[in-house]
Each structure stands twice: as structure tokens, then as C-alpha cells.
Write an enzyme that holds these catalytic residues in place. Structure first.
Site, PDB file in Angstrom:
ATOM      1  N   GLU A 107     109.082 -77.380  10.319  1.00 52.23           N
ATOM      2  CA  GLU A 107     108.101 -76.976  11.908  1.00 52.23           C
ATOM      3  C   GLU A 107     107.920 -75.474  11.736  1.00 52.23           C
ATOM      4  O   GLU A 107     108.120 -74.161  12.753  1.00 52.23           O
ATOM      5  CB  GLU A 107     108.851 -77.289  13.235  1.00 52.23           C
ATOM      6  CG  GLU A 107     108.977 -78.799  13.452  1.00 52.23           C
ATOM      7  CD  GLU A 107     108.638 -78.929  14.837  1.00 52.23           C
ATOM      8  OE1 GLU A 107     109.661 -78.439  15.329  1.00 52.23           O
ATOM      9  OE2 GLU A 107     108.422 -79.839  15.390  1.00 52.23           O
TER      10      GLU A 107
ATOM     11  N   GLU B  18     107.045 -86.794  12.984  1.00 50.33           N
ATOM     12  CA  GLU B  18     108.074 -87.032  13.848  1.00 50.33           C
ATOM     13  C   GLU B  18     107.296 -87.581  15.025  1.00 50.33           C
ATOM     14  O   GLU B  18     106.165 -87.464  15.354  1.00 50.33           O
ATOM     15  CB  GLU B  18     108.751 -85.754  14.207  1.00 50.33           C
ATOM     16  CG  GLU B  18     109.050 -84.887  13.262  1.00 50.33           C
ATOM     17  CD  GLU B  18     110.440 -84.159  13.482  1.00 50.33           C
ATOM     18  OE1 GLU B  18     109.837 -83.531  14.940  1.00 50.33           O
ATOM     19  OE2 GLU B  18     110.922 -82.711  13.034  1.00 50.33           O
TER      20      GLU B  18
HETATM   21  C1  GLA Z   1     111.370 -80.869  16.502  1.00 48.46           C
HETATM   22  C2  GLA Z   1     111.988 -80.742  15.133  1.00 48.46           C
HETATM   23  C3  GLA Z   1     112.993 -81.357  15.068  1.00 48.46           C
HETATM   24  C4  GLA Z   1     114.090 -82.231  16.653  1.00 48.46           C
HETATM   25  C5  GLA Z   1     113.068 -82.518  17.449  1.00 48.46           C
HETATM   26  C6  GLA Z   1     113.672 -82.060  19.029  1.00 48.46           C
HETATM   27  O1  GLA Z   1     109.994 -81.613  16.277  1.00 48.46           O
HETATM   28  O2  GLA Z   1     110.962 -80.622  13.827  1.00 48.46           O
HETATM   29  O3  GLA Z   1     114.494 -81.381  13.820  1.00 48.46           O
HETATM   30  O4  GLA Z   1     113.980 -80.520  16.782  1.00 48.46           O
HETATM   31  O5  GLA Z   1     111.854 -81.576  17.556  1.00 48.46           O
HETATM   32  O6  GLA Z   1     113.799 -81.183  19.479  1.00 48.46           O
END
Ligand code: GLA
Ligand code: GLA
Length: 672
Positions: A144, A305
Site C-alpha cells: 500500500e 486483501e
Molecule cells: C492494510 C494493509 C494490511 C493490514 C490491513 C489491516 O490493508 O495492507 O497490511 O494492515 O490494512 O489494517
């Protein structure tokens, strides 16, 4: 593509004797890919140049025995303590000049050369080690990018790099002075070395400098990503590269980032937004984010995700209602995802994210989330396989621009005016009518879109105006709105033309004055109906344009608020005000009546319909985001391909999937 469903897995968080059990349970539920390793640098390189990939090798092998492949993340979002101890200057600095420290993640500066060297050493070793491993099929670079870096980094290294970026862009200091309007408040520079990052000042900052800074920050992330992608492609070719993006996050231009990828990915947490509507999320905002990520490459993407339980760090959200986990995953597929990877396999017992729940609870024995998702995978696997590779037909497009977004963030005009919500004003109204939307950018080919909505075209160039003219002349329907053509691309007000600058002829009007609706609402009349409006009123003098709606209040009551102008073979709508949902709905009806865009189906509130097209077939997804059953009127030609028979009643948080081989949208087949 052989992968349909996956999960994000952290074997290093669990006892080794559990790994085989996890792999078996994953296979049993239909998982064929995992993403791993993106936060575990300290495990794989415990001291400089000392690499230990044995544990990861073993986990990969155990998963492979169950037929599961993996994507590995480069762990550069979490540099280990020994790196920070050796090079504390790697830690980023915010706009107040405060350094942020080790103990969380993203404690890194992406321009820092020492950090680049640490990253180069690790990523090279990582790529070489897994280059020939057939079970490592793809990479995710960092995690991210932009997350937690919104106000970062203002360190000396970033300032140096900013000065270099400016030299490359402008060549001379005189050009910088001109572009930034430094005559104001004695800001002339005589040398590049005097230029700093726009740190806190005692008053407001120079908007032209701020705009370049935001562009620079996006470019820096792109450069950091390219730096790693080059190593991975050289050392370990034949594996894909993707990145997990965050919908409407604005730190980095996702269109440009996607150019570096084999395909884009999205992280999707409907419950992570904690909004009151629909049990904690808004389906239209999720839909908009998914459409943006598909649009970034104009092709299918992955969800890397996908929420699989309660979200929360220190404060928790609601537990997903029965059916919601599957519904949310299907929403990704409905908007163009080719694979869904669930975050995370098992709720972690330690660390910051103990309550960001996974498919399995802390104790590891499958519960409702596991059972629901297992059933969902069994129900939808063959549907996903059929639709992989397909995208929607061309209907309506929204022009999306990070530059315009940055400009609005720098000068919002009205305190509540934000680019994303302004774009969503249009998106949500189309979404309420189930009209497919693609986001396009300035440099894209706009032909084929029946309607092009261009919100907040604040920064205008002659070439953009010419492109808009050409689109409309050839029959395009263009929508422009307030604050159009106010500034040039350096964020300096255009002084040579009437508002909307460079496009008043196209709009057939002049904006002669304007009124910011601070602490007050407004209203317009359209026919014999009154509608509320917000934020802004342009006071318009029409030339060739025809009024559609008139202001209903203030000294300019009775003057045009919304107009339409015929131009060439097409037409241009000008919206001088912020439409609230009732007015936006009226506007969409106008476009349905006059611009040829069509709803996929009229549905009850909270029931979403999308489509994907492939080889002449249209797949239709109907999603009920309501907490109660809803009935839809599916046309006869829609053949159900889920296992739920002929009925048209959709249970709470349920869905239906249909196929049609003729009829709706078939006339646009040739354009795909
Ligand atoms: C983001 C991150 C993950 C995790 C989630 C939940 O999507 O990419 O690593 O931290 O948030 O907080
Ligand atoms: C004060 C200052 C001016 C100008 C105006 C408007 O009056 O003296 O220089 O800044 O405010 O902001």
C-alpha cells in the site's frame, strides 16, 4: 489465469507444526494462492548481508504440496531495527519537522539513498533466491505505497530530490519563479538551493509550490516502485508484478503506477470505514473504488486483501452479517476482479492488528467466517473462472485527475468541498441507476464513451480544451461544472479569458460572478420542481446555451444554474452548483433521456447491478446490500448461472448472477 481465490498468510506468526494444517485447510476451502512475506524483513535478513530464507522456503514447499502457489511481497514497508540503528536518518520527517520513529511500520523515507541501498541489497537477494522457484509466481512491491505517508516526507534528502525534480522540470530558477508566481510576498529565488519543501509556515503557502510538491511526492513513490521493479524484472523474470492499492487514496497516481505493473490490485475493507449506513459501509463507495482500480489499467485486476472478518485496530467495527463476506467478495468480481485474496488467514495473537480479524479466529478452529467463505468459493468458483479477463462495455465515463484533486485539496474553496466526494456526487447518482462507469484520464482516448463527466476542471490548458472540443464536435456528450478553467497547470489564475477559460464557447456561456455558499444551502428550480444545492453558485450569462435549471434564491434567482449547449454533433452540460442527490438524480434522468446511457436494470434501493462482457456474452451481477430480502424484475433473457434457480427474490446480503447472449448492450460488442 489459474488462480481464483487466495489468502494473505504470515507463517512466521505461527508455530511451524501448524503450517501443514493451515495449508490443508486452505486447500479444502478452495484457496490456490497466498501472499506472504511483505512485513518480515527482520526474519529473512537478521543482520546486514546475512540472509535466512529457510523458513520461507519451507512454508512455500508445504503450501506447494497442497497445490498452493504464492506471491511474495518485498518487505520495504517495515525496515528492521538494525537498519534504523545504523541509519536513523532513514526515518521520515513530517511537515512540522518532526521525525517519526521505529515501532510501527512505514518508518522509511523513500528518497533516502542509504535506504535505497538497504532495499537494493535485500530485494536483489530475495529475487535471486526465488527466481527459479516455480511456486513463487508473482511479486508485490512494498505494501500500500502511500499509506501512512500522506504528510511525509520533508527530510533533507526529500528536499534535495525535490530541487532536482524542479531543475529537470523547469531548467532555470527564473522559470520556477515565473511558474510559481513568486512576485507575491517576495518569494523570488535566486538559486535552487534556497527552495525547500512546503513545510509549515506562519501563514498559508504558495499554491503553485504546493501543487508541484504533491506531483513530486507522487513521482517519488513511482520512482521507488520502479527502482524495485527493475531489480525484480532483471533478477527474476517471468513472474508478474502487482501492487495492492487503496481505492481513492491520492498520494500516488494509480494510473501511472499501474503502467509499471502486470495488473493492479485493490485492498477492500467495506467494514473498515465504520459508516452508519448499511451496517457500516456504503456500497457505492466500494463500487467507486473498485471501478477506479479497474480503470487504472482499463483491464481486470485482483483484490489482494478482501475483508474476511471484523476490522479494527484499537477500536473495532461490526461483525460482518451472515452473507456479507461473500457479497463483498462478489462485489469485487462484479466490478472486474479476476481473483480474490482474503486478508488474513488467521487473526493474529500479537501486535497492532490483533483485532483485524482473519478467516480463522485467534484459536484457529474454523468458525462462521471460514464456513461462509468456503461455501462462497464453492458457489462462485466456476462463475469467476468464466468471467476472468472480461470488462464492462463503454457507457458513461468520469474524467479523473490527480492534478485536479491536488488543486482542490490545496484550495477547497468551501470547507466541505473534497475532490473524492465531489466525484462521488456524479458516480453515486449513476450507480443508483445501475449505469456502468469507467474512470478515464486526460491523456486517454475518449472515443466510444457516450457521456463524459469532467468534474472540477479547475486547471485548464489550451490542449485539454481542444481535446474537449474535438470530443464534443464528433458527437460526445460532455459535462463540465463550477470552477472550470480557473487556473493554468501551474495553479496560476488565467487572466486572458472569461470563465470558464478556454471553454466558454464550448459551454455557450460566461460565468460573470460567483457565490460560495458558506453556512447556507441553496435551491434551484427545474420545471416545476425545487431541488436543494450546496457549496457553490456560478452566476451565469448564457450565450448559445439553453438553461435547464434556474437558481431559486438570492439576488440571482431566475438565472441559469444548469445549462446545455449544442456544439458540433454533440452537447455540453454546464453545472454551476453542487448538486445534492435529488438534483443529481434528475440530471442523470436527463442524460438517460438525451445521451443514450442506459441502466442495466431498475432496482430497489441498495440493490446493485453490474456487468462484464466476454466473447459476446454479458454476465450480470445483482447484489443485495440490504439487511432484508429484495425482489428484482430480471428480464426473461437473463439466464441464471448461479445455483439458485429461477426465482428473482434475493435474500438479505445475497446475490444472483445471470448470463445473456443477446439483447442489452450487444450493439456495443464491437467496441470492446
Ligand atoms: C492494510 C494493509 C494490511 C493490514 C490491513 C489491516 O490493508 O495492507 O497490511 O494492515 O490494512 O489494517
Ligand atoms: C490584510 C493584509 C493584506 C492582505 C489582506 C487579505 O489586510 O494587510 O496584505 O493580506 O489582509 O488577506
Amino acid at each position: 489465469m489459474k488462480y481464483l481465490f487466495g489468502t494473505d498468510y504470515y507463517p512466521e506468526h505461527w508455530p511451524r507444526d501448524r503450517w501443514a494444517i493451515d495449508a490443508r485447510m486452505m486447500r479444502e476451502m478452495g484457496i490456490s494462492i497466498v501472499r506472504m512475506a511483505e512485513f518480515s524483513w527482520a526474519k529473512w535478513e537478521p543482520a546486514e548481508g546475512v540472509f535466512h530464507f529457510e523458513d520461507l522456503d519451507e512454508a512455500i514447499e508445504i503450501l506447494a504440496k497442497e497445490g498452493i502457489d504464492c506471491i511474495l511481497g518485498t518487505p520495504t514497508a517495515a525496515p528492521p531495527a538494525w537498519i534504523i540503528q545504523k541509519n536513523p536518518e532513514i526515518q521520515p520527517v513530517d511537515s512540522h519537522g518532526h521525525r517519526l520513529h521505529f515501532g510501527g511500520r512505514h518508518h522509511d523515507c523513500q528518497s533516502n539513498l542509504a535506504y535505497r541501498e538497504h532495499s537494493r541489497r535485500f530485494v536483489t537477494a530475495f529475487a535471486r533466491h526465488y527466481a527459479d522457484n516455480p511456486h513463487v509466481v508473482g511479486w508485490q512491491i512494498d505494501n500500500e505505497l502511500g499509506n501512512s505517508h500522506g504528510d511525509l516526507c520533508f527530510c533533507p534528502s526529500c528536499e534535495d530530490r525535490f530541487r532536482q525534480w524542479l531543475k529537470d522540470k523547469y531548467g532555470t530558477i527564473e522559470q520556477v519563479n515565473k511558474a510559481w508566481g513568486t512576485a507575491f510576498w517576495s518569494q523570488d529565488y535566486s538559486d535552487f538551493s534556497q527552495i525547500t519543501a512546503p513545510k509549515d509556515t506562519v501563514t498559508g503557502h504558495n499554491p503553485s509550490q504546493q501543487l508541484d510538491w504533491k506531483r513530486f511526492c507522487s513521482d517519488l513513490v513511482l520512482d521507488f516502485h520502479r527502482f524495485q521493479a527493475d531489480i525484480l524484472r532483471k533478477e527474476a523474470p517471468n513472474k508478474f508484478i502487482t501492487h495492492n492499492m487503496m481505492g481513492f487514496s491520492d498520494k500516488v497516481d494509480y494510473f501511472k503506477l499501474t503502467e509499471q505493473l502486470d495488473f493492479a490490485s485493490q485492498d477492500q475493507y467495506p467494514g473498515g470505514h465504520f459508516q452508519p449506513e448499511h451496517n457500516g459501509y456504503r456500497a457505492d463507495e466500494q463500487a467507486g473504488a473498485l471501478d477506479l482500480i479497474r480503470s487504472a489499467g482499463h483491464k481486470p485486476f485482483w483484490v489482494m486483501e478482501q475483508q474476511s472478518g471484523i476490522t479494527g485496530w484499537e477500536i473495532l467495527g461490526r461483525t460482518p452479517r451472515p452473507g456479507q463476506l461473500g457479497l463483498w467478495a462478489l462485489q469485487g468480481i462484479a466490478h472486474g476482479a479476476d481473483a480474490i485474496v482474503f486478508f488474513r488467514w488467521r487473526s493474529c495473537t500479537m501486535g497492532t492488528e490483533q483485532y483485524w480479524h482473519g478467516i480463522l479466529p485467534h484459536h484457529g478452529v474454523p468458525g462462521r467466517y471460514y464456513q461462509e467463505l468456503k461455501q462462497f468459493i464453492a458457489d462462485t468458483g466456476s462463475i469467476l473462472e468464466q468471467v476472468q479477463g472480461s470488462v464492462p462495455a463503454k457507457e458513461a465515463a468520469i474524467l479523473f485527475s490527480y492534478d485536479q484533486e491536488y488543486a482542490m485539496a490545496i484550495q477547497p474553496h468551501h470547507p466541505d468541498l473534497k475532490y473524492q466526494s465531489h466525484v462521488m456526487r456524479y458516480y453515486s447518482a449513476l450507480h443508483r441507476r445501475n449505469i456502468p462507469v469507467e474512470f478515464v484520464r486526460e491523456e486517454d482516448d475518449w472515443s466510444g464513451w457516450k457521456l463524459l463527466i469532467a468534474p472540477f476542471q479547475f486547471l485548464m490548458s489550451m490542449s485539454l480544451a481542444d481535446k474537449m472540443r474535438a470530443y464534443v464536435r464528433q458527437g460526445g456528450r460532455l459535462v463540465l461544472d463550477f470552477r472550470c478553467g480557473v487556473k493554468d497547470t501551474h495553479n496560476i489564475a488565467i487572466m486572458t479569458d472569461n470563465l470558464p477559460c478556454y471553454v466558454s464557447d464550448l459551454c455557450g456561456l460566461k460565468v460573470v460572478e460567483y457565490d460560495c455558499l458558506r453556512d447556507t444551502d441553496g435551491a434551484v428550480s427545474w420545471g416545476n420542481q425545487n431541488y436543494p444545492i450546496e457549496f457553490w453558485n456560478d452566476i451565469i450569462q448564457t450565450d448559445t446555451a439553453m438553461p435547464l435549471a434556474l437558481y431559486a434564491r438570492e439576488f440571482y434567482a431566475g438565472t441559469p444554474a444548469i445549462t446545455v449547449n449544442q456544439y458540433g454533433e454533440g452537447s455540453v452540460y454546464y453545472i454551476g452548483t453542487g448538486m445534492k442527490p435529488e438534483l443529481a438524480d434528475r440530471m442523470v434522468q436527463e442524460w438517460i433521456d438525451h445521451c443514450g446511457i442506459r441502466p442495466l436494470l431498475e432496482t430497489p434501493h441498495g440493490v446493485e447491478v453490474t456487468h462484464r462482457k466476454k466473447n459476446g456474452s454479458t454476465y450480470i451481477f445483482v447484489l443485495n446490500h440490504n439487511a432484508e430480502e429484495r425482489v428484482i424484475e430480471a428480464p426473461e433473457s437473463w439466464q441464471p448461472i448461479d445455483s439458485k434457480g429461477k426465482g428473482t427474490d434475493i435474500p438479505a446480503y445475497g446475490y444472483r448472477v445471470y448470463i445473456l447472449t443477446c439483447g442489452l448492450y450487444t450493439d456495443t460488442d464491437s467496441k470492446l
